[in-house]
Design an enzyme around this catalytic site. Structure first.
Site, PDB file in Angstrom:
ATOM      1  N   LYS A  22      -6.659   8.734  -2.814  1.00 48.78           N
ATOM      2  CA  LYS A  22      -6.175   8.350  -4.022  1.00 48.78           C
ATOM      3  C   LYS A  22      -6.041   7.058  -4.121  1.00 48.78           C
ATOM      4  CE  LYS A  22      -4.558   9.441  -8.326  1.00 48.78           C
ATOM      5  NZ  LYS A  22      -3.755   8.620  -8.388  1.00 48.78           N
ATOM      6  N   GLU A  40     -10.001   1.634  -9.651  1.00 52.28           N
ATOM      7  CA  GLU A  40      -9.596   1.632 -11.024  1.00 52.28           C
ATOM      8  C   GLU A  40      -8.981   0.241 -11.547  1.00 52.28           C
ATOM      9  OE1 GLU A  40      -5.855   3.808 -12.877  1.00 52.28           O
ATOM     10  OE2 GLU A  40      -7.212   5.188 -12.349  1.00 52.28           O
TER      11      GLU A  40
END
Length: 320
Positions: free
Chosen positions: A166, A173
């Site tokens: 993550k 991102e």
């Protein structure tokens, strides 16, 4: 299946709704009594059937550690804790050891999907023992999007692997958002371009840069075409920084992600000290005009003597 969900903020609240919608019984606890199903963690532990499954969805760091400590005292051997917040992967083994000393099992789970996950589903990255992952699979299947499990769920590896995945996801991102933002600004700066939102919208089908982030950018510009209601100040959750730190440890070059993290820092400076020095240096060695600070204009202090470089080259096109 009946689980406990601790933390009913923007993510946790929506996750509870999606779980219930997909056949999982959920008892939620939050400090906000308006959204909480029970009044305390003790009550939560009392209503869950054994072996109990408790999903923790609270802010990372001290808050998560405090909840883990409380659960180590309230749960029993054989129970399972799933930590779904944005914790740093290095904390997972500490949490696993704390709970493991009481015989309580532990999984770490990176969750992506944001406020849209309630309807669209969440991508899940899990670390921990395969047997524990298999036991919790009905919960994971209820949270993820419909379709092939491998397209939205992964057992990434041992303890900590879920949160590590993550972390890297969030680093990517950062880079993607920064690229879209820079392209947007470049388009907006071109005088012969008169429909910047339309250009971004036209990129949503067929192009190699189409993505959900691009779709969200289009939504943002439809809601506020000039982004006049948004300040150019960008926070960071910490995961971008951690990604860069891990890249340095592994000697893996991540220039795009690193630049995106530093761009967020720059966004918080109304008048960057670094860029002040760059401007001053250009004035010193190249004789380039320096834009006065607003405070200097207000004080009438704009008539500083020319630098040595200005005296030497004037405006004749000195060194850049």
């Amino acid at each position: 299946m009946h689980i406990g969900l601790i933390g009913l903020g923007k993510m946790g609240f929506s996750m509870r709704e999606r779980l219930r919608r997909n056949g999982i019984q959920v008892t939620g606890f939050d400090r906000n009594p308006v959204v909480s199903d029970v009044g305390s963690l003790t009550e939560l532990a009392a209503v869950l059937p054994a072996p109990r499954i408790a999903w923790v969805m609270v802010p990372s760091g001290e808050t998560t550690a405090a909840v883990i400590n409380d659960l180590s005292e309230l749960l029993s051997a054989g129970d399972l804790v799933i930590e779904g917040g944005n914790s740093r992967y290095t904390e997972d083994q500490l949490h696993a050891d704390k709970l493991g000393s009481e015989g309580i099992r532990y999984l770490d789970c990176g969750v992506s999907g944001g406020v849209w996950g309630k309807d669209n589903g969440y991508a899940l990255m899990v670390g921990g023992d395969p047997t524990d992952v298999a036991e919790a699979m009905p919960v994971f299947d209820a949270l993820r999007p419909s379709g092939a499990r491998a397209d939205s769920f992964v057992h990434a590896g041992a303890t900590g692997a879920g949160h590590y995945a993550k972390m890297v996801h969030n680093g990517i991102e950062y880079g993607l958002m920064q690229a879209y933002a820079e392209g947007y600004e470049l388009l907006a700066a071109q005088e012969n371009v008169n429909d910047v939102p339309g250009i971004l919208r036209a990129w949503q089908e067929g192009t190699v840069i189409r993505s959900w982030l691009l779709e969200l950018a289009v939504h943002a510009l439809e809601d506020d075409p000039g982004l006049t209601r948004v300040a150019g100040y960008v926070e960071d959750s910490g995961e971008g920084r951690w990604t860069v730190e891990e890249a340095m440890k592994a000697e893996v070059p991540t220039p795009a992600i690193a630049a995106a993290v530093f761009a967020r820092f720059a966004s918080r400076q109304e008048d960057s000290p670094a860029m002040k020095l760059v401007a001053a240096l250009r004035g010193q060695f190249g004789g380039h005009a320096v834009k006065p600070a607003e405070s200097a204009v207000d004080a009438g202090e704009t008539g500083a003597a020319p630098s040595a470089a200005e005296q030497a080259v004037g405006d004749s096109g000195g060194p850049e």
